[in-house]
Scaffold this active site. Structure first.
Site, short mmCIF file in Angstrom:
data_model
loop_
_atom_site.label_atom_id
_atom_site.label_comp_id
_atom_site.label_asym_id
_atom_site.label_seq_id
_atom_site.Cartn_x
_atom_site.Cartn_y
_atom_site.Cartn_z
N GLU A 28 0.84 -1.20 0.00
CA GLU A 28 0.00 0.00 0.00
C GLU A 28 0.88 1.25 0.00
O GLU A 28 1.82 1.35 0.79
CB GLU A 28 -0.90 -0.03 1.24
N SER A 31 -12.65 -0.63 -6.94
CA SER A 31 -12.26 -0.09 -8.23
C SER A 31 -13.23 -0.40 -9.37
O SER A 31 -12.86 -0.92 -10.42
CB SER A 31 -10.83 -0.53 -8.60
N ASP A 74 -4.81 -0.62 -10.47
CA ASP A 74 -6.20 -1.07 -10.63
C ASP A 74 -6.48 -1.52 -12.06
O ASP A 74 -7.13 -2.53 -12.30
CB ASP A 74 -7.17 0.06 -10.26
P1 ADP Z 1 -14.45 2.95 -7.11
O1 ADP Z 1 -13.58 2.90 -8.31
O2 ADP Z 1 -13.68 2.83 -5.83
O3 ADP Z 1 -15.61 2.01 -7.16
P2 ADP Z 1 -14.86 5.60 -8.08
O4 ADP Z 1 -15.49 6.81 -7.48
O5 ADP Z 1 -13.45 5.69 -8.53
O6 ADP Z 1 -15.07 4.42 -7.04
O7 ADP Z 1 -15.71 5.15 -9.34
C1 ADP Z 1 -17.11 5.02 -9.23
C2 ADP Z 1 -17.75 5.68 -10.44
O8 ADP Z 1 -17.50 4.89 -11.62
C3 ADP Z 1 -19.26 5.79 -10.34
O9 ADP Z 1 -19.64 6.95 -9.65
C4 ADP Z 1 -19.65 5.82 -11.80
O10 ADP Z 1 -19.50 7.12 -12.33
C5 ADP Z 1 -18.62 4.93 -12.48
N1 ADP Z 1 -19.14 3.56 -12.63
C6 ADP Z 1 -18.67 2.45 -12.04
N2 ADP Z 1 -19.39 1.36 -12.42
C7 ADP Z 1 -20.34 1.79 -13.26
C8 ADP Z 1 -21.41 1.17 -14.00
N3 ADP Z 1 -21.66 -0.14 -13.90
N4 ADP Z 1 -22.18 1.94 -14.79
C9 ADP Z 1 -21.94 3.26 -14.89
N5 ADP Z 1 -20.96 3.89 -14.24
C10 ADP Z 1 -20.18 3.19 -13.42
MG MG Z 2 -11.98 4.27 -8.74
#
Ligand code: ADP
Ligand code: MG
Length: 383
Positions: A33, A126, A172
């Site tokens: 990390e 991610s 990631d």
């Molecule tokens: P993490 O990567 O930790 O899950 P992030 O904030 O980096 O969190 O990414 C999340 C964002 O990615 C969501 O707010 C959305 O905009 C986009 N996202 C992720 N999965 C989807 C999906 N299945 N459909 C549409 N957008 C998505």
């Molecule tokens: Mg993310």
């Protein structure tokens, strides 16, 4: 492999079947990390949660995208125009990938896309990388771009850095693009070389999201980076990768206390990644437990990126496990999730302890995900 409802959804939205399906997983980092931007080692593992994208090329230059995770919403834009931010927050991730593909000179056409994902969003698994990699995979196949998986990962990272303005490392996207089923991937962030590491079949990955509201993450993250750079500079090396603990001790007098502590974490954490690869090869729970515990302790005391909620989760879980499992915080810190490695019998023990003790103590609800090591990007035609 596609589920029928999903292909039927595509048919209903666009009036014809999809031509292909691109699938990319979310991930968890087992250990390593804050080593990525110090050009050290990380050891992520893909999950059996993934983002699926059905796609079909169009005769015009429009990109039209829907997500089953955002019902009723749509984004569309022309690839002939300069790619700018749109009104759809999630649609911007698709624009981001197209922006980078165009910038790198790939010839693209119009495309229809339908997304569906069981990667929890914003839980530190991610989902954004899974989305970027699956979208890049769809374009790669649809327009025969012949992009290798490493470059797909770099494109996803660049999309996140330059268009979404999130300064993430390569981990990631690289694990999402390159994972092999049942394996973690040791990534050398200096040269991006990788080594696949078998996850013993009887080892479960239990991820517990603290749901602690993150604050000050960006400024703190940047400060840690500066401390690491400062330490490297004073040790007269180009990055902490070129340093070692002996050099750190020799140079201690000229470092600030924080520079010393941050560098100590990074250098010892790199060694823990190497040792964890051995512990996995030996399937030694005792070694895994000690390594993850040492990692967490260092993240708490030296790198100072844990919060009472994640320290509390680690404490609750490790007490419940009585030595029969390994646990530490995972991801960017200041909240987020903890990862626990344990055998089948312990899953219920971990769940029960978290459900009993976490909410009363921290007034937060924890989400628990029991996962296996999943496979990386796969793109196939749909018949
Ligand atoms: P993490 O990567 O930790 O899950 P992030 O904030 O980096 O969190 O990414 C999340 C964002 O990615 C969501 O707010 C959305 O905009 C986009 N996202 C992720 N999965 C989807 C999906 N299945 N459909 C549409 N957008 C998505
Ligand atoms: Mg993310």
């Amino acid at each position: 492999m596609t589920n029928n409802q999903f292909t039927a959804d595509f048919q209903q939205l666009f009036g014809h079947p999809a031509q292909g399906l691109s699938v990319a997983p979310g991930r968890v980092n087992l250990i390593g990390e804050f080593t990525d931007y110090n050009l050290g080692y990380v050891l992520p593992c893909a999950l059996n949660f993934s983002t699926q994208v059905l796609f079909k090329t169009r005769d015009d230059k429009q990109v039209v995208v829907y997500s089953n995770n955002y019902p009723g919403e749509q984004d569309s834009f022309s690839i002939d125009n300069d790619i700018a931010q749109g009104d759809s927050q999630w649609g911007n991730y698709i624009r981001a990938v197209v922006y980078v593909l165009k910038k790198r000179g790939y010839a693209l056409g119009g495309i229809e896309l339908l997304i569906s994902s069981d990667v929890p969003q914003g839980a530190g698994l991610s989902s954004s990388a899974a989305l970027e990699v699956s979208i890049a995979g769809a374009f790669n196949q649809a327009f025969n771009l012949r992009i290798d998986t490493k470059t797909i990962a770099l494109i996803g990272q660049q999309a996140e850095n330059e268009f979404m303005h999130c300064q993430c490392g390569i981990m990631d996207q690289l694990i999402s693009a390159q994972a092999e089923a049942g394996h973690a991937l040791k990534i050398d962030c200096d040269d991006l070389s990788t080594e696949k590491v078998l996850i013993p079949e009887d080892l479960n990955l239990v991820i517990v999201n603290s749901n602690y509201p993150r604050k000050l993450v960006e400024s703190e993250y940047n400060q840690r980076r500066l401390d690491c750079e400062g330490a490297a500079q004073k040790m007269q090396v180009s990055s902490l990768r070129q340093a070692n603990l002996a050099l750190l001790e020799q140079t201690k007098a000229v470092l600030t206390e924080n520079e010393y502590k941050r560098a100590f974490h990074v250098l010892s954490e790199n060694q823990r990644v190497v040792d964890t690869v051995t512990a996995l090869a030996n399937n030694s729970m005792d070694d895994l437990r000690d390594l993850l515990a040492a990692s967490h302790q260092s993240l708490r005391d030296n790198f100072e990126v844990t919060v009472p909620a994640t320290d509390g989760l680690v404490d609750i879980i490790s007490r419940a496990l009585e030595g029969k499992g390994a646990v530490r915080m995972t991801g960017g810190g200041f909240g987020g999730a903890v990862i626990c490695l344990c055998r089948d019998d312990e899953i219920a023990v971990v769940k029960a302890a978290v459900e009993r003790e976490y909410q009363p103590k921290f007034d937060l609800h924890a989400d628990i995900f029991v996962c296996q090591a999943g496979t990386g990007l796969a793109v196939n035609t749909v018949s």
